[in-house]
Design a protein around this motif. Sequence first.
Motif, PDB file in Angstrom:
ATOM      1  N   HIS A  78      52.050  43.609  37.925  1.00  0.00           N
ATOM      2  CA  HIS A  78      52.241  43.671  39.157  1.00  0.00           C
ATOM      3  C   HIS A  78      51.868  42.467  40.133  1.00  0.00           C
ATOM      4  O   HIS A  78      50.663  42.081  39.916  1.00  0.00           O
ATOM      5  CB  HIS A  78      51.900  44.949  40.010  1.00  0.00           C
ATOM      6  N   HIS A 121      50.552  41.315  43.093  1.00  0.00           N
ATOM      7  CA  HIS A 121      50.267  42.150  44.458  1.00  0.00           C
ATOM      8  C   HIS A 121      50.581  41.201  45.713  1.00  0.00           C
ATOM      9  O   HIS A 121      49.861  40.306  45.920  1.00  0.00           O
ATOM     10  CB  HIS A 121      48.952  42.612  44.481  1.00  0.00           C
ATOM     11  N   TRP A 142      47.290  38.411  44.454  1.00  0.00           N
ATOM     12  CA  TRP A 142      46.511  38.706  43.151  1.00  0.00           C
ATOM     13  C   TRP A 142      47.650  39.433  42.218  1.00  0.00           C
ATOM     14  O   TRP A 142      48.557  39.920  42.602  1.00  0.00           O
ATOM     15  CB  TRP A 142      45.073  39.283  43.490  1.00  0.00           C
ATOM     16  N   HIS A 173      47.688  42.398  38.855  1.00  0.00           N
ATOM     17  CA  HIS A 173      47.094  43.289  37.951  1.00  0.00           C
ATOM     18  C   HIS A 173      48.131  44.075  37.277  1.00  0.00           C
ATOM     19  O   HIS A 173      49.314  44.152  37.853  1.00  0.00           O
ATOM     20  CB  HIS A 173      46.078  44.310  38.947  1.00  0.00           C
ATOM     21  N   HIS A 197      50.075  47.741  36.429  1.00  0.00           N
ATOM     22  CA  HIS A 197      50.583  48.822  37.267  1.00  0.00           C
ATOM     23  C   HIS A 197      50.753  49.932  36.323  1.00  0.00           C
ATOM     24  O   HIS A 197      51.819  50.886  36.466  1.00  0.00           O
ATOM     25  CB  HIS A 197      51.706  48.510  37.939  1.00  0.00           C
ATOM     26  N   HIS A 254      49.786  50.999  50.304  1.00  0.00           N
ATOM     27  CA  HIS A 254      50.172  49.538  49.852  1.00  0.00           C
ATOM     28  C   HIS A 254      51.682  49.769  49.666  1.00  0.00           C
ATOM     29  O   HIS A 254      52.141  50.751  48.875  1.00  0.00           O
ATOM     30  CB  HIS A 254      49.555  49.140  48.604  1.00  0.00           C
ATOM     31  N   HIS A 306      55.218  48.385  48.287  1.00  0.00           N
ATOM     32  CA  HIS A 306      55.589  46.977  47.512  1.00  0.00           C
ATOM     33  C   HIS A 306      56.914  46.349  48.169  1.00  0.00           C
ATOM     34  O   HIS A 306      57.554  46.831  48.819  1.00  0.00           O
ATOM     35  CB  HIS A 306      56.052  47.684  46.052  1.00  0.00           C
ATOM     36  N   HIS A 332      51.731  53.552  47.809  1.00  0.00           N
ATOM     37  CA  HIS A 332      50.755  54.477  47.110  1.00  0.00           C
ATOM     38  C   HIS A 332      49.602  53.841  48.007  1.00  0.00           C
ATOM     39  O   HIS A 332      49.389  52.773  48.711  1.00  0.00           O
ATOM     40  CB  HIS A 332      50.859  54.207  45.842  1.00  0.00           C
ATOM     41  N   HIS A 344      46.041  52.364  47.297  1.00  0.00           N
ATOM     42  CA  HIS A 344      45.415  51.581  46.283  1.00  0.00           C
ATOM     43  C   HIS A 344      44.059  51.746  45.857  1.00  0.00           C
ATOM     44  O   HIS A 344      43.225  50.997  45.352  1.00  0.00           O
ATOM     45  CB  HIS A 344      45.583  50.054  46.679  1.00  0.00           C
TER      46      HIS A 344
HETATM   47 CU1  C2O Z   1      48.204  46.258  43.837  1.00  0.00          CU
HETATM   48 CU2  C2O Z   1      51.360  48.999  43.678  1.00  0.00          CU
HETATM   49  O1  C2O Z   1      49.821  47.672  43.502  1.00  0.00           O
END
Ligand code: C2O
Length: 456
Positions: free
Chosen positions: A84, A86, A124, A126, A128, A393, A395, A438, A440
């Motif tokens: 993902h 971010h 960044w 990461h 998911h 967060h 998306h 969601h 984080h």
């Molecule tokens: Cu950094 Cu749904 O995430």
Amino acid sequence: MLTRRDTLLMGAAALVAPRPGFAQSAMPELVAQPAAVQLAPENYAATDLWTFGGQIPGTEIRLKQGARFERKLINKLPAETTVHWHGLRVPNDMDGVPGFSQAPVAAGGTFDYSFDLPDAGTYWYHPHMGAPEQVARGLAGAFIVEERDPPDVDGEHVLVIDDWRLTEDAQLSEEFDNGHDLSHAGRIGNFVTVNGQDKMTLNARSGDRMRLRLINAATARVFTLELQGLTGWIIALDGMPVAAPFRAKKFPLGPAQRVDLLVDVTAQPGEEAFLVSQERGTGYAVVTLPVSAGGSRKARGAPAPLPPNTVPGPDLAQARTVPLSMTGGAMAWLESAQHNGKILDGRGLAAQGQFWAFNGVAGMPPDPLVTAGLGESIRLAMVNDTRFAHVIHLHGHHVSILNADGTAGPLRDSILLAPGQSREIAFVADNPGDWMVHCHMLSHQISGMMSWIRVA
Ligand code: C2O
Ligand code: CU
């Protein structure tokens, strides 16, 4: 015989014609792989981690604004994964949420990620996979999109702040989802690093102006950071430039949040400057800057704002308001909530590892929080009715935080709410698809705090 004109055309065609096999092998790789990394001091063993590119933090990605990003993810982990990106406003099928916007990438599998980069800033990436495990094992890296015309500085540093829960032999605690973490502040580590180093030092010269790009890659820890021997201005939050840079001495950095600072080194030659983490009344240096002479003598004053990214501003008067009420957790236990279509009581929820709810639902609800028309302005009225902090967060979008007077404040993608705090955000739903919302604090995400919106 070929005429000159034909030759030229052939040459042009040769440049643009697809060459079989070439495009594929040209896509740079991003390798997710286990690696042993020396996190703890030298007298301890190296820690077995999962990494991007064999290093902590993961391979830094750095491109210019307007460029196209392309990487082939090679999954050498013993588990499925996804990436993902971010804070980057990407097309939905590049967003990396397994089972939601893409299929998980099997162990040994690959996936091609490619998208345009409309926004400059500090982002960044990461996995998911839901649970805190993959991020806690070390999978995180900086994604820097440089401005076309970056500010004039004497140096720039990307600082990825993270925490780890290590055992006495410097290995990761593999308890990724114990009920106490889930229902309290999340998996908080016992060892803090910056760029994978326990005692990070950066050489600095008195008088220099530096840009610091701070990224909190921890699964749950909120850092309160303080500058000492440095005069700082915040120039961007979560990648997005602020309209007017403002002085910052001490500021919070929640999980997934970023802050871009310009700092002037005010400590004298022979002294040290520090980035300090303040926690429960005690501070410890997470970055130490030994200061030498010979720095810049330019008198620069307050910095000018960075050029803004073109994020559409919401129509606050016309916007639809959607509530997001957060409940549950220790000391305010859920009495009941809906989970997987059933109403469960607190014990029933706990038995499923569920401790938190958004609007009375624990875990992904069947219906979105809102179905927004493409281009519609949405206000999300967030109420943290729990005893813990959360970082919400969304998306695919950046959102404006509404000021107390109702005007639109800074843009962010991850919003920190203190226990009991309410905040309203607003955004233009301009990116089609289904997008997660969601907490984080990843322990909270898997124990109830997740939902989604639809933009259609
Ligand atoms: Cu950094 Cu749904 O995430
Ligand atoms: Cu939370």
